[in-house]
Scaffold this active site. Structure first.
Site, PDB file in Angstrom:
ATOM      1  N   GLU A 113       0.807  -1.432  -0.084  1.00 14.37           N
ATOM      2  CA  GLU A 113       0.071  -0.168   0.543  1.00 14.37           C
ATOM      3  C   GLU A 113       0.592   1.233   0.322  1.00 14.37           C
ATOM      4  O   GLU A 113       0.518   2.223  -0.306  1.00 14.37           O
ATOM      5  CB  GLU A 113      -1.208   0.136   1.186  1.00 14.37           C
ATOM      6  CG  GLU A 113      -2.036  -1.422   1.299  1.00 14.37           C
ATOM      7  CD  GLU A 113      -1.915  -2.495   1.513  1.00 14.37           C
ATOM      8  OE1 GLU A 113      -2.860  -3.423   2.056  1.00 14.37           O
ATOM      9  OE2 GLU A 113      -0.496  -2.789   1.664  1.00 14.37           O
ATOM     10  N   PHE A 175     -11.652  -7.235  13.870  1.00 16.23           N
ATOM     11  CA  PHE A 175     -10.536  -7.753  12.692  1.00 16.23           C
ATOM     12  C   PHE A 175     -10.158  -6.810  11.690  1.00 16.23           C
ATOM     13  O   PHE A 175     -11.420  -6.320  11.110  1.00 16.23           O
ATOM     14  CB  PHE A 175     -11.056  -8.984  12.421  1.00 16.23           C
ATOM     15  CG  PHE A 175     -10.658  -9.522  11.245  1.00 16.23           C
ATOM     16  CD1 PHE A 175      -8.465 -10.229  12.287  1.00 16.23           C
ATOM     17  CD2 PHE A 175      -9.875  -9.570   9.637  1.00 16.23           C
ATOM     18  CE1 PHE A 175      -7.462 -10.270  10.942  1.00 16.23           C
ATOM     19  CE2 PHE A 175      -9.270 -10.259   8.620  1.00 16.23           C
ATOM     20  CZ  PHE A 175      -7.983 -10.303   9.797  1.00 16.23           C
ATOM     21  N   GLN A 176      -9.288  -6.501  12.044  1.00 15.28           N
ATOM     22  CA  GLN A 176      -8.806  -4.999  11.005  1.00 15.28           C
ATOM     23  C   GLN A 176      -9.602  -3.874  10.713  1.00 15.28           C
ATOM     24  O   GLN A 176      -9.613  -3.604  10.176  1.00 15.28           O
ATOM     25  CB  GLN A 176      -8.464  -5.904   9.271  1.00 15.28           C
ATOM     26  CG  GLN A 176      -7.875  -7.219   9.176  1.00 15.28           C
ATOM     27  CD  GLN A 176      -7.219  -7.657   7.804  1.00 15.28           C
ATOM     28  OE1 GLN A 176      -8.409  -7.375   7.225  1.00 15.28           O
ATOM     29  NE2 GLN A 176      -6.722  -7.538   7.017  1.00 15.28           N
ATOM     30  N   LYS A 225     -17.838  -0.826   5.133  1.00  8.73           N
ATOM     31  CA  LYS A 225     -18.152  -2.151   4.185  1.00  8.73           C
ATOM     32  C   LYS A 225     -19.794  -2.145   4.019  1.00  8.73           C
ATOM     33  O   LYS A 225     -20.181  -1.978   3.284  1.00  8.73           O
ATOM     34  CB  LYS A 225     -17.527  -3.492   4.872  1.00  8.73           C
ATOM     35  CG  LYS A 225     -17.939  -4.493   3.919  1.00  8.73           C
ATOM     36  CD  LYS A 225     -16.881  -5.297   4.491  1.00  8.73           C
ATOM     37  CE  LYS A 225     -17.407  -7.275   3.182  1.00  8.73           C
ATOM     38  NZ  LYS A 225     -16.762  -8.644   3.895  1.00  8.73           N
ATOM     39  N   MET A 541      23.737   9.427   3.460  1.00  3.60           N
ATOM     40  CA  MET A 541      23.575  10.461   3.514  1.00  3.60           C
ATOM     41  C   MET A 541      24.101  10.513   5.078  1.00  3.60           C
ATOM     42  O   MET A 541      24.536  11.251   6.336  1.00  3.60           O
ATOM     43  CB  MET A 541      22.056  11.146   3.396  1.00  3.60           C
ATOM     44  CG  MET A 541      22.200  12.497   4.448  1.00  3.60           C
ATOM     45  SD  MET A 541      23.513  13.778   3.509  1.00  3.60           S
ATOM     46  CE  MET A 541      22.462  14.478   1.598  1.00  3.60           C
TER      47      MET A 541
END
Length: 654
Positions: A113, A175-176, A225, A541
């Site tokens: 993602e 969940f999630q 959802k 760096m």
């Protein structure tokens, strides 16, 4: 649903403070946005095909009844002109992927993602359109946090769409489940939580309007959802419900005239140009202003390409690793005209010692930026393009009245500084390949028509220094947040948005290992970017700072991406990973270059390959450093042209 603050400006849900004002990406030079944005809210809304309290426009898509919220979402995305979505499906967002299967909107299936978010940013930065990414709830959404913060810091128009657990489960630690709205509140211009399918068209219309107008920025739309699965009716255009959201795009005439008077009277002026000029598509107007004033121009890291490097008035980039001439001009100026810049710490160095003798004209679309770090003598709130146009007119009036500054002495000093302290580099003492030379040749061969996306670190600074930028929107990087892993997915997004352009990702071996999985996406989706890995075997760096400030104690910076042939005293060491083999495993062409004699031919070979992504592993010296440099927290007066080389400005110079 949408919320507003007491001032009427959209506020993050649950917040009592207004969201950061954002900006009109004024149409003009450069690629046209997917949805052109005029400088008024009603007109901007009209281009989206939406309704405001001021006017009503006819619908573009046909209305529909008895469709799902997911179908309504896809129809809304089509209506606002979305071409591509970068994303990954998952449980909560899965209902949206079914109607997306039949849509003309292309979906690019990324491998992470974070890659989706940076690809959306790269697409937006290269095209001027709103970038779009999509993820599911929980970890899918939280993986977008870094690209959202990156887009917020760099004022990039982006809309992120995330799925959320069903509305009845919100707050139950389902969940999630993650409160992505709360998590992203400080790093989005605005965000929405949608639990009613009927609200989807309005939320999408408002999200794109907010992302692309005012000061651009990212907007999150989180959709439960069950809202995606519910039955609803679809009608377009919706009504924008953003009372009080009216970004100031037209500058105040009196302030513009005051600024013009200061410019006409200045003897040591500098035009300090930031990324806001690119966001406003105001590069043609900037060129007119620069030539009218005769003043030197400096372009920040986010503004590279806003003013041609070849122009004699351009002194280069200011800041921690800016040119001596640009940094010193700001320090010695009697007037700074800041256009779409924010006086950030990398430019100012120690703020209390920055430009001590300069009066400040500060023009910005975001009133919160004016006076935030440095008090402005003449503040101007407005779109950069509109501001510059009016400033040019006011300056012509000053000149007509005989108020024309004499800058001959100033230019003598400026030319002396840039002649005595030009950008340069030394070849590594161990005979290895110079990274600066690689990047310099890459820019020369690919040319100013190419688009360059950089990671973060030494290679980023060298790419900003040694590639000549002549055109706007050809330099993409993570400036404000400094995100390692930005380059490859951003290049992917840029190449999708500009398929006819050559797109190079210039990455370090550290940055490259964070998001190189998106090369598989590029190979499968037919997005043939080119990647130059500046492989110095270290976090470059960080190693430079350890050399300069930590007595060469190289704690946890060696990456083992350099191989070693082995000696009686040291065993042979293999490259981990071998970037050529890795590139081939990801469906790309892998090349390697280790000598100066091969640099041009390897780059040209990569340039000739247009049917697959290409990765070049440039094996360069470990100890090359970025110069000039102003140490963090130091005054810009303490700039070093090279290690232990402090510029000497001489008696009689200002």
């Amino acid at each position: 649903m949408s919320t507003t603050s007491s001032t009427g400006r959209p506020a993050a849900p649950g917040s009592t403070t207004p969201a950061r004002p954002a900006a009109v990406a004024a149409p003009g030079a450069g690629p046209a946005p997917a949805v052109p944005v005029p400088p008024t809210e009603a007109a901007a809304a009209a281009t989206l095909g939406v309704e405001t309290t001021a006017r009503t426009t006819s619908a573009k898509p046909r209305p529909a009844t008895g469709i799902t919220g997911a179908q309504s979402l896809v129809r809304s995305l089509e209506a606002v002109g979305v071409e591509v979505i970068f994303g990954i499906p998952g449980g909560a967002i899965l209902p949206a992927y079914d109607p997306l299967f039949d849509s003309a909107v292309r979906h690019v299936l990324v491998r992470h993602e974070q890659g989706a978010g940076h690809a959306a940013t790269g697409y937006a930065q290269a095209t001027g359109k709103v970038g779009v990414c999509m993820a599911t709830s929980g970890p899918g959404a939280t993986n977008l946090v870094t690209p959202l913060a990156d887009a917020y810091m760099d004022s990039v128009p982006m809309v992120a769409i995330t799925g959320q657990v069903p509305s009845a489960a919100i707050g139950t630690d389902a969940f999630q489940e993650a409160d992505i709205r709360g998590i992203t509140m400080p790093i989005t211009k605005h965000n929405f939580l949608i639990t009613d399918a009927a609200e989807i068209p309005q939320a999408i219309a408002e999200a794109f309007h907010l992302a692309s107008t005012g000061r651009p920025g990212p907007v999150l739309v989180d959709i439960a959802k069950d809202a995606l699965q519910a039955t609803t009716d679809f009608a377009w255009p919706p009504r924008l419900d953003l009372p009080g959201y009216k970004p100031t795009t037209r500058p105040h005439g009196k302030q513009v005239r005051e600024a013009a008077a200061l410019i006409a009277a200045a003897r040591r002026p500098v035009l300090y140009v930031g990324g806001g000029v690119l966001k406003a598509h105001a590069t043609e107007q900037l060129a007119e202003l620069a030539e009218l004033t005769g003043a030197p121009v400096v372009t920040t890291l986010m503004a590279r390409g806003a003013f041609p490097d070849s122009h004699p008035q351009h002194l280069g980039m200011p800041g921690m690793h800016g040119t001596v001439a640009a940094v010193t001009a700001l320090q010695k100026a009697d007037l700074l005209v800041a256009l779409g810049a924010r006086f950030d710490d990398r430019v100012t160095g120690k703020l209390s010692s920055f430009a001590p003798e300069a009066q400040i004209v500060h023009a910005d679309i975001d009133p919160a930026e004016i006076g935030k770090n440095r008090r402005a003598d003449v503040p101007i709130v407005g779109d950069a393009k509109a501001t510059i146009i009016e400033l040019v007119a006011a300056l012509r009036a000053e000149h007509a009245a005989g108020n024309t500054p004499e800058l001959g002495e100033w230019w003598e000093q400026l030319d002396d500084w840039r002649t005595r302290y030009p950008l340069g580099y030394d070849w590594p003492e161990d005979g290895m390949l110079s990274p600066q030379y690689v990047i310099e040749r890459l820019g020369a061969i690919a040319g100013p028509e190419a688009i360059y996306a950089s990671g973060v670190g030494q290679h980023q600074m060298w790419a900003a220094q040694f590639i000549k930028y002549e055109k706007p929107m050809t330099w993409l990087n993570s400036g404000g947040l400094g995100t390692m892993g930005y380059a490859v997915p951003a290049a992917m997004g840029a190449k999708y948005g500009c398929p006819d352009a050559t797109v190079w990702a210039i990455d370090g071996d550290g940055c490259f290992q964070m998001t190189n999985q998106e090369l598989a996406t590029c190979a499968i989706e037919g997005i043939p970017i080119k990647v130059a890995v500046i492989n110095n075997g270290n976090l470059g760096m960080v190693r430079q700072w350890q050399t300069l400030f930590y007595q060469g104690r190289y704690s946890n910076t060696e990456l083992h991406t350099h191989g070693a042939e082995g000696t009686p005293d040291a065993p042979k060491r293999v490259r981990i990973p071998d970037f050529v083999t890795l590139a081939e495993a990801l469906g790309c062409v892998g090349l390697r270059c280790e000598s100066k004699d091969d640099v041009d031919s390897v780059i040209e070979k990569a340039m000739a390959i247009n049917d697959a992504p290409v990765v070049i592993d440039f094996i360069v010296g470990s100890d090359a450093q970025v110069w000039p440099m102003v140490a963090a927290g130091s005054s810009n007066d303490e700039i070093l042209a090279a290690r232990d080389v402090r510029p000497v400005f001489g008696d009689g110079q200002v």
